[in-house]
Design an enzyme around this catalytic site. Structure first.
Site, mmCIF file in Angstrom:
data_model
loop_
_atom_site.group_PDB
_atom_site.id
_atom_site.type_symbol
_atom_site.label_atom_id
_atom_site.label_comp_id
_atom_site.label_asym_id
_atom_site.label_seq_id
_atom_site.Cartn_x
_atom_site.Cartn_y
_atom_site.Cartn_z
ATOM 1 C CE LYS A 269 -1.574 2.918 1.875
ATOM 2 N NZ LYS A 269 -1.426 4.439 1.359
ATOM 3 N NE ARG B 272 1.870 13.101 1.514
ATOM 4 C CZ ARG B 272 2.478 13.563 2.541
ATOM 5 N NH1 ARG B 272 2.594 15.070 2.083
ATOM 6 N NH2 ARG B 272 2.523 13.110 3.585
ATOM 7 C CB CYS C 67 13.728 8.868 8.293
ATOM 8 S SG CYS C 67 14.537 7.565 7.308
#
Ligand code: NAD
Length: 489
Positions: free
Chosen positions: A180, A184, A288
């Site tokens: 999934k 965006r 990140c």
């Protein structure tokens, strides 16, 4: 094969080897962040679409899990080859819907390919252990077996690499896989699925299901799903971890970050400035592993700040596909607004603006924003603590090395941290004392290669086994021990 995103194209699901229109009724526009134009859209799945995808993946598991491992890796070799052949056109799709520079997109796809390469070694990696004479007349053998159908829910910022942290290991170990992707930038996942299709994986082994939070929440609690891999922001990672674990699933959930770099008084300051600049502003700070806080020893603070600002000022801001661009736009208008709010908060809370990204020359169209550097930031200020996920760097003054270490360890997050030093003793203390999953020394962005695991600590990670490498193999398999007694004759 890797086609550009067509005007008005709708991203469909890829289920059991077919492209299927999602029937959830809701859809979301896909925007080119460099222009701000809506170029395409993604349709969200209904519960029926998800049930069907999981059922077909469950069905495929019956054959795939008992397919000889040597046969299971053949499509992975072809997949690697196809990713390499189409790296450039895939990078262009990625830049169009995400905004990063083409060099960054090429780099992230390379990082993804590395994971496919490592997973090709599954025949060796999946072996567990055998011990004859474990007890009198008893031999013991540990084996790793696939779990069933697993799901990965991924974020927008690395739409190629992050799905590839999971897909290769999941399927090489004999599981079937449902992705999934972020709503965006869903086309990168679909173009990767087209290469999966061409590589010849049996139908139902790899599937892509699009949607938003409702789709995630149904998939992570679905009866037909055995394990959940998640990467995204900390609140959602915690929610996914708790919800999926509550439903009895095995879960690994990687969350947000606020990484620090320490600049020691005896480091090569020019090198540290270049590396810190690239770490903080590459991918427009939407990483990140970015280091948006630099903790600098007082003695070298002024000199480092000057070098760093000079580096940041020299960056070319523009569309990711344009030659010479160092930093592309942010992913969306609302995201840029949120970064701008943080800049205002930084000013209100007394940070000194050494470089104001709002004043720099950037293209008018799209969601561009120049790099911002705040000096003398209070360690308790909002911009020093919260994840901004944009091109904003906070400099904090540390009295000495001890003070720097404690400033880093105060963070609620623990994804990564880096030190610039020429002192081996400091490097050793940093490695031993810093509470983060990825620790770098003289490395701006501490990103582990695919044959090592990747994951953070504290609020940057929920679970125990991480992505990539050995951890991925253990996450996607159950270990069974056979205990056999055969009396001597
Ligand atoms: P996000 O948390 O908004 O979304 C991630 C995924 O979760 C998406 O697929 C989205 O559809 C889904 N989701 C969103 N809201 C949900 C909800 N309420 N319930 C269930 N599912 C939901 O993250 P993002 O903005 O796409 O990505 C950026 C974040 O990801 C940053 O915080 C970044 O630090 C983090 N990130 C972490 C790592 C890591 O390895 N730790 C790597 C990359 C990105």
């Amino acid at each position: 094969m890797v086609e550009p995103i067509a005007d008005g194209e709708v991203a469909h699901n890829y289920v059991a080897g077919e492209w299927r229109e999602a029937g959830g009724g809701e859809s979301q526009a896909v925007t080119n962040p460099a222009t701000g134009e809506e170029i395409a859209s993604v349709s969200f799945s209904s519960a029926d679409d998800e049930d069907e995808a999981v059922a077909l993946a469950n069905e495929a598991f019956e054959t795939w899990s008992s397919t000889a491992v040597e046969e299971r890796i053949q499509p992975l070799f072809r997949f690697k080859q196809l990713l390499e052949e189409h790296q450039e056109s895939l990078a262009e799709v990625l830049v169009t819907e995400h905004g990063k520079t083409k060099a960054e997109a090429m780099g992230e796809i390379r990082r993804g390919i590395e994971n496919v390469e490592v997973a090709c070694g599954i025949p060796t990696m999946m072996q567990a252990g055998h011990l004859p004479h474990a007890a009198p007349n008893i031999d013991e053998t540990a084996v790793r077996q696939p779990l069933g159908t697993v799901v990965a829910v991924t974020p927008f910022n690395f739409p190629a690499m992050i799905p590839l942290w999971f897909l290769p290991y999941a399927v090489a170990t004999g599981n079937t896989f449902v992705l999934k992707p972020s709503e965006r930038d869903p086309f990168t996942a679909n173009r990767i699925a087209a290469l999966v299709d061409e590589a010849g994986f049996p139908d139902g082994v790899v599937n892509v299901v699009h949607g938003g939070p409702d789709t995630v929440n149904r998939l992570i609690t679905h009866d037909g799903i055995e394990a959940v891999s998640f990467v995204g922001s900390t609140p959602i990672a915690q929610h996914v971890y708790e919800t999926a674990a509550g439903a009895g699933k095995r879960v690994q959930a990687q969350g947000g970050a606020k990484n620090h770099v320490v600049v020691s008084a005896n480091s090569d300051l020019q090198f540290a400035a270049e590396q810190t600049c690239s770490s903080a502003f590459a991918n427009a700070g939407q990483r990140c592993l970015a280091n948006p806080v630099a903790v600098v020893e007082d003695e070298v603070y002024d000199e480092f700040a000057e070098l760093l600002v000079a580096e940041a000022e020299s960056m070319e801001i523009g569309p990711g596909l344009e030659e010479g661009t160092d930093m592309g736009p942010l992913v969306s208008g609302p995201h840029r607004d949120s970064v701008l709010e943080y800049v205002e908060t930084g000013v209100e809370e007394g940070g000194e603006l050494l470089l104001d990204g709002r004043d720099q020359e950037v293209p008018e169209a799209g969601y561009h924003l120049g790099p911002t550097v705040f000096g003398d930031v209070d360690p308790d200020a909002t911009i020093a603590r919260e994840e901004i996920f944009g091109p904003v760097l906070a400099l904090i003054r540390a009295e000495d090395f001890d003070d720097a270490l404690s400033l880093v360890n105060r963070s609620q997050f623990g994804n990564a941290a880096s030190l610039f030093t020429s002192d081996g003793g400091e490097a050793r203390r940093f490695r031993l004392e810093i509470d983060a999953g990825n620790v770098g020394v003289n490395v701006g962005t501490a990103a582990a290669m695919a044959f090592f695991h990747f994951g953070g600590d504290k609020d940057s990670f929920f679970g125990d086994l991480h992505a990539q490498g050995d951890d991925a193999v253990r996450f996607y398999t159950d270990e069974t021990v056979y205990i056999e007694r055969w009396p001597d004759n």
